[in-house]
Design a protein around this motif. Structure first.
Motif, mmCIF file in Angstrom:
data_model
loop_
_atom_site.group_PDB
_atom_site.id
_atom_site.type_symbol
_atom_site.label_atom_id
_atom_site.label_comp_id
_atom_site.label_asym_id
_atom_site.label_seq_id
_atom_site.Cartn_x
_atom_site.Cartn_y
_atom_site.Cartn_z
ATOM 1 N N ASP A 190 -5.701 -13.637 -3.129
ATOM 2 C CA ASP A 190 -4.684 -14.377 -3.891
ATOM 3 C C ASP A 190 -3.317 -13.782 -3.905
ATOM 4 O O ASP A 190 -2.427 -14.020 -4.741
ATOM 5 N N GLY A 191 -3.184 -12.607 -3.310
ATOM 6 C CA GLY A 191 -1.578 -12.080 -3.073
ATOM 7 C C GLY A 191 -1.590 -11.091 -4.432
ATOM 8 O O GLY A 191 -0.525 -10.571 -4.577
ATOM 9 N N ALA A 192 -2.534 -10.940 -5.263
ATOM 10 C CA ALA A 192 -2.137 -10.158 -6.496
ATOM 11 C C ALA A 192 -1.913 -8.760 -6.373
ATOM 12 O O ALA A 192 -0.830 -8.199 -7.025
ATOM 13 N N TYR A 193 -2.484 -8.295 -5.323
ATOM 14 C CA TYR A 193 -2.197 -6.750 -5.037
ATOM 15 C C TYR A 193 -0.713 -6.573 -4.593
ATOM 16 O O TYR A 193 0.206 -5.774 -4.867
ATOM 17 N N ARG A 194 -0.462 -7.253 -3.467
ATOM 18 C CA ARG A 194 1.029 -7.280 -2.874
ATOM 19 C C ARG A 194 2.096 -7.797 -4.034
ATOM 20 O O ARG A 194 3.086 -7.053 -4.117
ATOM 21 N N SER A 195 1.676 -8.744 -4.821
ATOM 22 C CA SER A 195 2.596 -8.931 -6.163
ATOM 23 C C SER A 195 2.893 -7.745 -6.921
ATOM 24 O O SER A 195 3.966 -7.591 -7.502
ATOM 25 N N LYS A 196 1.728 -7.027 -7.388
ATOM 26 C CA LYS A 196 1.738 -5.946 -8.319
ATOM 27 C C LYS A 196 2.794 -4.816 -7.643
ATOM 28 O O LYS A 196 3.490 -4.366 -8.366
ATOM 29 N N TRP A 197 2.598 -4.577 -6.334
ATOM 30 C CA TRP A 197 3.259 -3.311 -5.746
ATOM 31 C C TRP A 197 4.591 -3.899 -5.085
ATOM 32 O O TRP A 197 5.735 -3.110 -5.178
ATOM 33 N N LEU A 198 4.922 -5.172 -4.734
ATOM 34 C CA LEU A 198 6.072 -5.425 -4.085
ATOM 35 C C LEU A 198 7.165 -5.763 -5.024
ATOM 36 O O LEU A 198 8.320 -5.761 -4.919
ATOM 37 N N ASN A 199 6.652 -6.218 -6.229
ATOM 38 C CA ASN A 199 7.633 -6.747 -7.232
ATOM 39 C C ASN A 199 7.570 -5.491 -8.559
ATOM 40 O O ASN A 199 8.308 -6.085 -9.659
ATOM 41 N N ALA A 200 7.043 -4.458 -8.222
ATOM 42 C CA ALA A 200 7.070 -3.579 -9.181
ATOM 43 C C ALA A 200 8.718 -3.008 -9.492
ATOM 44 O O ALA A 200 9.232 -2.965 -8.356
ATOM 45 N N PRO A 201 9.001 -2.662 -10.566
ATOM 46 C CA PRO A 201 10.533 -2.230 -10.985
ATOM 47 C C PRO A 201 10.712 -0.920 -10.189
ATOM 48 O O PRO A 201 9.938 -0.227 -10.151
ATOM 49 N N GLY B 17 0.992 -1.334 0.224
ATOM 50 C CA GLY B 17 -0.135 0.178 -0.004
ATOM 51 C C GLY B 17 0.896 1.325 -0.035
ATOM 52 O O GLY B 17 0.526 2.059 -0.614
ATOM 53 N N MET B 18 1.973 1.419 0.953
ATOM 54 C CA MET B 18 2.597 2.564 1.249
ATOM 55 C C MET B 18 3.446 2.516 -0.407
ATOM 56 O O MET B 18 3.749 3.891 -0.710
ATOM 57 N N ARG B 19 3.716 1.751 -0.987
ATOM 58 C CA ARG B 19 4.637 1.801 -2.307
ATOM 59 C C ARG B 19 3.756 2.276 -3.320
ATOM 60 O O ARG B 19 3.903 3.274 -4.330
ATOM 61 N N GLU B 20 2.433 1.890 -3.525
ATOM 62 C CA GLU B 20 1.481 2.335 -4.504
ATOM 63 C C GLU B 20 1.228 3.783 -4.212
ATOM 64 O O GLU B 20 1.035 4.662 -5.195
ATOM 65 N N LEU B 21 1.115 4.376 -2.906
ATOM 66 C CA LEU B 21 0.760 5.673 -2.533
ATOM 67 C C LEU B 21 1.752 6.523 -3.198
ATOM 68 O O LEU B 21 1.680 7.522 -3.868
ATOM 69 N N GLN B 22 3.119 6.181 -2.960
ATOM 70 C CA GLN B 22 4.430 6.808 -3.226
ATOM 71 C C GLN B 22 4.447 6.805 -4.772
ATOM 72 O O GLN B 22 4.632 7.942 -5.476
ATOM 73 N N GLU B 23 4.181 5.862 -5.546
ATOM 74 C CA GLU B 23 4.270 5.650 -6.953
ATOM 75 C C GLU B 23 3.235 6.528 -7.776
ATOM 76 O O GLU B 23 3.455 6.992 -8.698
ATOM 77 N N THR B 24 1.988 6.489 -6.976
ATOM 78 C CA THR B 24 0.860 6.805 -7.822
ATOM 79 C C THR B 24 0.045 7.948 -7.339
ATOM 80 O O THR B 24 -0.529 8.797 -8.050
ATOM 81 N N GLY B 25 0.486 8.443 -5.977
ATOM 82 C CA GLY B 25 -0.356 9.465 -5.465
ATOM 83 C C GLY B 25 -1.795 9.020 -5.081
ATOM 84 O O GLY B 25 -2.616 9.798 -4.749
ATOM 85 N N PHE B 26 -2.217 7.802 -5.107
ATOM 86 C CA PHE B 26 -3.307 7.500 -4.875
ATOM 87 C C PHE B 26 -3.607 6.061 -4.246
ATOM 88 O O PHE B 26 -2.527 5.227 -4.135
ATOM 89 N N LEU B 27 -4.629 5.795 -3.259
ATOM 90 C CA LEU B 27 -4.574 4.704 -2.663
ATOM 91 C C LEU B 27 -6.211 4.411 -2.253
ATOM 92 O O LEU B 27 -6.859 5.312 -1.969
ATOM 93 N N SER B 28 -6.667 3.148 -2.145
ATOM 94 C CA SER B 28 -8.065 3.031 -2.100
ATOM 95 C C SER B 28 -8.422 3.331 -0.828
ATOM 96 O O SER B 28 -7.466 3.385 0.216
ATOM 97 N N ASN B 29 -9.769 3.622 -0.566
ATOM 98 C CA ASN B 29 -10.216 4.000 0.773
ATOM 99 C C ASN B 29 -9.825 2.891 1.575
ATOM 100 O O ASN B 29 -9.587 3.116 2.938
ATOM 101 N N ARG B 30 -9.926 1.667 1.522
ATOM 102 C CA ARG B 30 -9.724 0.471 2.316
ATOM 103 C C ARG B 30 -8.261 0.739 2.533
ATOM 104 O O ARG B 30 -8.105 0.337 3.815
ATOM 105 N N MET B 31 -7.322 0.613 1.750
ATOM 106 C CA MET B 31 -5.782 0.540 2.231
ATOM 107 C C MET B 31 -5.568 1.840 2.869
ATOM 108 O O MET B 31 -4.628 1.708 3.938
ATOM 109 N N ARG B 32 -6.298 2.957 2.628
ATOM 110 C CA ARG B 32 -5.936 4.266 3.490
ATOM 111 C C ARG B 32 -6.337 3.777 5.061
ATOM 112 O O ARG B 32 -5.413 4.206 5.765
ATOM 113 N N GLN B 33 -7.079 3.286 5.346
ATOM 114 C CA GLN B 33 -7.495 2.920 6.627
ATOM 115 C C GLN B 33 -6.718 2.034 7.181
ATOM 116 O O GLN B 33 -6.201 1.875 8.424
#
Length: 419
Positions: A408-419, A327-343
């Protein structure tokens, strides 16, 4: 002959802008301006920039589009950098004016800015125009409004309050006054483009809103709103609302028209419900004001300490808790985070890392492309148990949240494995 300055703040639009429309109706000459506050370039007390790249890019796009709209109607937008009071003193010498019109923002820094301007002898008219409901229509004085959202919502629903009709764009924009002034326009200031999910500006906002409703996405909003990946799981209206590129009243009208065509359902109700939450956080400022910005908020209990090493781990997505780090990597990369992840990430910082809630709120202010002073403060107080919610805080079980929303870990895989 009346000369009016219209000071755009968080209302970067021509449509459904009551203050701007009244300025156009009242002025012989109109000078539209935007002021970039010096504080945007400052470091916070926690040591990071207050206004980060995604918000800067979105703001640049929004101002560029606003200026283009004004130019097509024979006007323009002048941009200045500095303290508003100093800018108006400069303007008063170069192009004498009668009155300043602007949006009313009921938050401490913004109120203080206006008070300084008034104390210098300037006439200023403020217009409350950022909520879906008109405070005058509510069945209570805002200073005595219900503290708890559920009670607030029930009172609104009991009286069938849905939204205030938006108003049209002005038919005519008065000409610019004659003036000779050196202005530092911001065109190209942020020339380095960053990848973004959103394009700023009123036309982009309206196009996105139309596409959302035309795609029948409101029907599934309640079922999808807690998802984490993609554009369609939530409305994504928030960046344009935050900068005032569109109004919540315009969205509510679109929603009402949609229900008239396709029928109301849980999804359409939940969209209105979320807009009402936004109003609620705004209206609470009339009741509690600066108390909401005290270190302890509205509740006198001991603050967590600030640990710089832990904070760096949290902000950089290096806590060792993979769901939080994604979540924190998505926030820094995109400037956005879902409401669920913000909480969830806010809860983790406060309750698991024992961090000072104010530092977390400041980080969100810096990073979020849709930062809104009312909602950001309201949500952090809510999670920290320092606002009006009687339950005393909202700690989340991170393992359960990961299992429920990323099984299924898709969200974690997307942001933890991002280049």
């Amino acid at each position: 002959m009346s000369t009016i300055v219209y000071w755009f703040r968080n209302d970067l639009r021509l449509g459904d802008n009551p203050g701007f429309k009244e300025a156009c109706a009242s002025a012989n000459y109109l000078l539209p301006i935007y002021i970039h506050p010096n504080s945007n370039d400052d470091l916070t007390s926690w040591g990071f920039p207050r206004f980060a790249r995604h918000s800067r890019e979105f703001l640049q796009q929004s101002l560029h589009e606003l200026r283009h709209q004004l130019i097509t109607q024979g006007s323009t937008l002048l941009e200045f950098n500095g303290k508003p009071a100093e800018v108006f003193q400069l303007l008063g010498k170069q192009a004498p004016f009668d009155t300043i019109y602007c949006e009313q923002i009921q938050a401490p820094e913004e109120l203080a800015e206006v008070n300084v301007i008034k104390n210098l002898g300037f006439n200023i008219r403020q217009f409350w125009q950022s909520s879906m409901l008109d405070p005058k229509d509510l069945p209570f004085d805002l200073r005595e409004m219900p503290d708890v959202f559920t009670k607030f919502r029930q009172e609104v629903e009991r009286r069938n309050l849905f939204y205030v009709e938006p108003i049209s764009t002005p038919d005519h924009i008065p000409p610019l006054p004659l003036m000779s002034i050196a202005t530092k326009l911001k065109e190209g200031l942020f020339a380095k483009q960053v990848e973004s999910l959103f394009n700023g500006g009123e036309l982009s906002a309206l196009a996105h809103i139309d596409q959302y409703f035309e795609s029948r996405l409101p029907d599934t909003y309640k079922q999808t709103r807690n998802q984490l990946i993609g554009m369609d799981y939530s409305s994504k209206f928030s960046p344009w609302l935050a900068f005032g590129c569109c109004s919540s009243r315009t969205i509510a009208q679109k929603l009402k028209n949609y229900e008239s065509t396709y029928g109301a359902n849980d999804g359409t109700y939940w969209l209105w419900f979320e807009l009402l939450w936004r109003d609620y956080f705004r209206f609470l400022h009339f009741k509690y004001g600066i108390k909401r910005y005290r270190p302890q908020g509205l509740v006198d209990k001991v603050l967590n300490s600030f640990d710089e090493k832990k904070f760096q781990q949290w902000t950089s997505g290096c806590t060792g808790e993979d769901f939080i780090d994604a979540g924190m990597r998505e926030l820094q990369e995109t400037g956005f985070l879902s409401n669920r992840m913000r909480q969830v990430v806010a809860s983790f910082w406060i309750y698991d890392m024992k961090g000072d809630w104010r530092a977390g709120a400041a980080w969100f202010e810096s990073q979020l492309v849709d930062y809104d002073v009312y909602s950001n403060q309201g949500n952090w107080l809510y999670i920290a148990g320092r606002g009006t919610d009687p339950r005393g805080g909202r700690p989340f079980n991170v393992k359960k949240q990961a299992q429920d929303h990323d099984p299924d870990g898709a969200y974690r895989s997307k942001w933890l494995n991002a280049p």
